[in-house]
Each structure stands twice: as structure tokens, then as C-alpha cells.
Write an enzyme that holds these catalytic residues in place. Sequence first.
Site, short mmCIF file in Angstrom:
data_model
loop_
_atom_site.label_atom_id
_atom_site.label_comp_id
_atom_site.label_asym_id
_atom_site.label_seq_id
_atom_site.Cartn_x
_atom_site.Cartn_y
_atom_site.Cartn_z
N HIS A 1 -39.00 -48.85 35.41
CA HIS A 1 -38.75 -49.82 34.17
C HIS A 1 -37.37 -50.99 34.97
CE1 HIS A 1 -42.24 -48.61 31.15
NE2 HIS A 1 -42.79 -49.37 31.86
N ASP B 1 -35.09 -51.35 33.15
CA ASP B 1 -33.37 -50.79 32.49
C ASP B 1 -33.05 -49.34 33.19
OD1 ASP B 1 -35.91 -50.22 30.87
OD2 ASP B 1 -34.50 -50.02 29.63
N ASP C 1 -37.25 -42.58 29.08
CA ASP C 1 -37.52 -42.69 27.81
C ASP C 1 -38.69 -42.24 27.36
OD1 ASP C 1 -35.97 -44.26 27.96
OD2 ASP C 1 -37.55 -46.24 29.01
N HIS D 1 -31.64 -44.08 25.07
CA HIS D 1 -31.08 -45.21 23.89
C HIS D 1 -31.26 -44.93 22.28
CE1 HIS D 1 -32.65 -47.35 27.87
NE2 HIS D 1 -33.73 -47.06 27.59
#
Length: 268
Positions: A98, A100, A207, A252
Amino acid sequence: MSDTKVYLLDGGTLVIDGFHAFWNRGPGGELRFPCYSVLINHPDGRYIFDTGYDFDHVMRVLPFEKPIQEKDQTLPGQLAKIGFKPEDINYVINSHYHFDHCGGNKYFTKACTICHGAELDACSHPQPFEHLGYSDLSFAPEIAKAAGKTLPADPALDMYTPKFETLKGDQELAKGLWLFETPGHTAGHYSLMVELEGRRPMLFSADACYSQKNMDMMCISSFHLDPVASLKSMQRLKDLAAKYDAELFYSHDPDSFKNYQTGGNFYA
């Protein structure tokens, strides 16, 4: 392992809606969250786990994520704070591709890139709902070319000729440096554990789990390929943390990130 040091490199922040961070649970509204990379200075080499986002790419393709990234929050800027340059890095490990988590790959012109084989395959033909997630293909110019995408003019990309080592299954890359399969968020997602001499192991969820709140609620993010596999991977992270007495570091989490050591400090 006794000489291993781990640095968390602050890559700035992005914004998503709370209903995306906590799928169908919320609360809604803007949530600004951190993005960071992990430098492992290991006796066998220097490894970077994930490379954050590229500011220009986000402004061009996903401006609604409102990136905030100072010059010293780019990977060259963060590395300079601790006396390294991109060419000092031997290996780039991507948890997944992804935008990011791979935006800084282009800086590491001399590094070997390590990823799950299923992830490298998935990014070349993502599902329609993964289009924005896999929007930055600067980490693999040949894949971008095959997909008919033109990469923007960028001096870093002119020098970037990546070489890949693809893996599957759990792997010990070097003594005390482990990759664990945690699919669901994407097809070939890896989480990372680093064993250190002077503290508990550090287990980086990437993630597979955004935050402590996600883990407490057993609530995945809305950006996923397979929600059932995502939940199983969250449970696997819990089980791994218990098995190895590891401390979980989330990808995150604005609340947890405040307590992480950054800015040249390290774990050992």
C-alpha cells in the site's frame, strides 16, 4: 542480536475517517494518524521495515488524506539524524505494498527488497477496491510499465533499479529477526518481530492491526482484502505476543506513537 539497535523513523501523518480506521464502528470524523519506518541496525546488515508514503504522490492521487510531512520526515532526512544515508541500507522489507508503506523504497538504490511473493503478485493486478491502496508503484517500475502506468519524473526514480527477494511462510531473516505471515489486510502481508538483548521483543503489526484500540475491539480497518483472514491475523498477533512475551507496536496509532522512542533514540 546483542548489538542490534532499532530506530523508529517518523514519516509524518495522514488523515482518514474514523469509520475506515474502525470498520463500521467509528466514531466517524477525521482521524490523523502517524506513519513510520523501522530501521534495524543488525550485525548482519541494516534493514528498513516499510518506507512510509511519498508526499508528492499523496498530494497528486490522494490529497483528501491531507499529508503533513516536513523535509526531515522523509527517509533521507530521518536517516541523516542518526548518521546514515540511504545507500547504507542493505535490505528493504515491505510488510505490503500500500502507498503508505512503500513510498520511500526509491531512495534505497543499493538495497535488496524483501517481500511476500503473494504481495508482489497482488500489486500488479489488484482488486478494483484496492486501486488507491496500490496506487504508488514507484517501488517496482517494471510492474508499473507492464500495468501501463507512467511514473512521474523524479530524480530518485532515475537511479532506482530494484532487486527483489520474495518469500512465503514465516521466516527468520537473520538471528532474532522474524517475519510472520499475517494476511487479510492484503494478500501477502507480513508482520515483523525483532529480538533484542536488553528488552522484550518488539512485534511490529504493520497494517494487520492499526492501533491498540483496534486490537482491544478486535475491529479491523475498512481497507482489507479478506475481513475474516484479517481477524485471524489479529488473533495471531495476540498469540505471538503472548508466546514470545513481545511488545506490540502498531502501525497507525496516534495515541501509542506519542510514547514511542523517535528522533534519534533507539531500542536495544
